[in-house]
Design a protein around this motif. Sequence first.
Motif, PDB file in Angstrom:
ATOM      1  N   HIS A 281      -1.254  -4.993  39.267  1.00 16.11           N
ATOM      2  CA  HIS A 281       0.074  -4.600  38.771  1.00 16.11           C
ATOM      3  C   HIS A 281       0.124  -4.842  37.263  1.00 16.11           C
ATOM      4  CE1 HIS A 281       0.516  -8.914  39.752  1.00 16.11           C
ATOM      5  NE2 HIS A 281       0.308  -8.600  41.018  1.00 16.11           N
ATOM      6  N   LEU A 282      -0.615  -4.004  36.547  1.00 17.76           N
ATOM      7  CA  LEU A 282      -0.674  -4.146  35.097  1.00 17.76           C
ATOM      8  C   LEU A 282      -0.822  -2.788  34.429  1.00 17.76           C
ATOM      9  CD1 LEU A 282      -4.202  -5.339  33.892  1.00 17.76           C
ATOM     10  CD2 LEU A 282      -3.767  -4.566  36.229  1.00 17.76           C
ATOM     11  N   GLY A 283      -0.483  -2.786  33.149  1.00 18.76           N
ATOM     12  CA  GLY A 283      -0.628  -1.572  32.362  1.00 18.76           C
ATOM     13  C   GLY A 283       0.575  -0.655  32.488  1.00 18.76           C
ATOM     14  N   TYR A 284       0.297   0.624  32.668  1.00 23.20           N
ATOM     15  CA  TYR A 284       1.327   1.663  32.745  1.00 23.20           C
ATOM     16  C   TYR A 284       1.907   1.639  34.149  1.00 23.20           C
ATOM     17  CZ  TYR A 284       3.275   6.420  32.193  1.00 23.20           C
ATOM     18  OH  TYR A 284       4.104   7.514  32.108  1.00 23.20           O
ATOM     19  N   LEU A 285       3.014   0.939  34.325  1.00 18.97           N
ATOM     20  CA  LEU A 285       3.498   0.641  35.661  1.00 18.97           C
ATOM     21  C   LEU A 285       4.997   0.407  35.658  1.00 18.97           C
ATOM     22  CD1 LEU A 285       1.831   0.167  38.358  1.00 18.97           C
ATOM     23  CD2 LEU A 285       2.225  -2.264  37.973  1.00 18.97           C
ATOM     24  N   ASN A 286       5.657   0.830  36.740  1.00 18.21           N
ATOM     25  CA  ASN A 286       7.075   0.541  36.915  1.00 18.21           C
ATOM     26  C   ASN A 286       7.348   0.199  38.384  1.00 18.21           C
ATOM     27  OD1 ASN A 286       7.122   3.012  38.305  1.00 18.21           O
ATOM     28  ND2 ASN A 286       7.965   4.139  36.562  1.00 18.21           N
ATOM     29  N   GLU A 287       8.620   0.039  38.718  1.00 14.91           N
ATOM     30  CA  GLU A 287       8.978  -0.415  40.058  1.00 14.91           C
ATOM     31  C   GLU A 287       8.499   0.546  41.155  1.00 14.91           C
ATOM     32  OE1 GLU A 287      12.510  -1.698  37.381  1.00 14.91           O
ATOM     33  OE2 GLU A 287      11.117  -0.004  37.558  1.00 14.91           O
ATOM     34  N   ILE A 288       8.719   1.842  40.962  1.00 16.80           N
ATOM     35  CA  ILE A 288       8.381   2.767  42.039  1.00 16.80           C
ATOM     36  C   ILE A 288       6.875   2.857  42.256  1.00 16.80           C
ATOM     37  CG2 ILE A 288      10.510   4.096  41.839  1.00 16.80           C
ATOM     38  CD1 ILE A 288       8.949   6.248  40.356  1.00 16.80           C
TER      39      ILE A 288
END
Length: 396
Positions: free
Chosen positions: A344-351
Motif C-alpha cells: 500500500h504505497l505510491g500512487y494509491l487511494n482508498e478505492i
Amino acid sequence: MSGFKGLAVPGPTNMPFEIRRAMDVALEDHRAPDFPDFIKPLLADLKKVFQTETGQVFVFPGSGTGGWESAIANTLAPGDTVLASIFGQFSYLWVDMCRKFGLNVDAIECEWGTGVPADLYEQKLAADKEHKIKAVLVTQNETATGVTSDVKAVREALDRTGHPALLFVDGVSSIGSIDFRQDEWGVDVAVSGSQKGFMLPTGLAIVGVSRKALAHRPEGGLPRCFFDYQDMAKTNADGFFPYTPATTLLRGLRASLDMIFDEGLENIFARHHRLAEGVRRAVDAWGMSLCAKEAKWNSDTVSAIVVPEGYNANDVIQTAYHKYDLSLGAGLSKVAGKVFRIGHLGYLNEIMVLQALGGAELAMRDVGLPFTPGVGVGAAVEYYAATGQAEALAAQ
C-alpha cells in the motif's frame, strides 16, 4: 479477463498516467548542450525528498541492489567490520552482499516480525573501543515482513557512544512514502529505487550520500567503476553523467517529483499511514494477524498477513492472481507459505486499497480460510469514512 489487473504488491507499484505520458517521448541526446538545464534541477529536487541540504543524490541505472553495492564499494575495504541485523529477506540479502565483498559482518539474528535492535546496536558500539566497526546497516522498511525500524534511534546510539561509523539505510520501500530525514538523522548513505514510492518502472537506483561518505575513501578500498561516487559527482556538477543515463526514466522521475511536491511530503506520509491503517483494521476484522509482532513495527507501505495454521498463503496468492487478476505479494524465505503481502504505497487511494482487500477476500473465501466475507472490507470502509470526514472537518 476484461478490466485492469490489480497490482497490490509492494513494488513495482502502480504507475500514474502523468508519469507514463512523461516517458512517452522520443529518445534524446544526453550530451546535448541544454541537457544540464533538465538534470541540475532534477538532482536538486531529489535532495528535497531525501531531506538533505548538505548531501548529494546520485541516480544510477539499476535497482536498489545496485544502490547497496555502491554504498559498500565506495566507502569500505575488504576485512572491514560492519554491524547489521537480520529480520527479513532484504536485511539478510544486504548482509549476504557484504560477506560476498569480503567484509566482516557482525549480524544480529532477530525474530522475523521485529526490526532493528537499536539497544543491541548501542551495546556493540559502546564495546567497540578500537572503532573496528566501519559502518552500521539499517533496513528502514523490511518489505518481506512489513516491519519499519527506527533510524533515528540508531543515530542516537551512535551519538551517545561517540562512534564514528558510517550509517547506511536501506530506504527502498520507505523513501518517498515514510518519513525519512537524511540530514537530521545523520545518514551517510541512503538507498532507494524508482519502482516504489517514486511510482516509476524498475531501473533507477537513487542514492543519497552525505559529505562524510563522499569524502571517505579507505586505503586499499574495494574496486569501483560503474558505481563510483567521485566520477558521478564530477560529471553531475556539469549536468551530465559518466555514461549513458536512462533518460526516459529520468523524464518520468521529473514527473514523479512534480507529483510528490504537489501533494507535499508530509501529506504523503499521512496518506500512507491512513491507507495502511485501513488494511490493518481489515486484518483484525478477519481475525488474522500481521507478521509484525508489535504495533511499533507496523509498516505504512506493506502489510504481511499471516494465514491461519494449516493453510498455505500461496494458495491465496495463486487464486487471487489466476481467478481475479490480482497480484498479491508472496512470503519470502522463512515466511514463505505463511504470509501474503498487500503493498500500500505510491500512487494509491482508498478505492484502490479496497480493491486489494476485496480481491484478497474473494481468494481467501475460495481456499476456505475461516473468516466472514465482507468484514475486512467493511472495517476499512468504516475507518476511511470516519477519518475522511474528520479530515474534511479539519480543513473547513
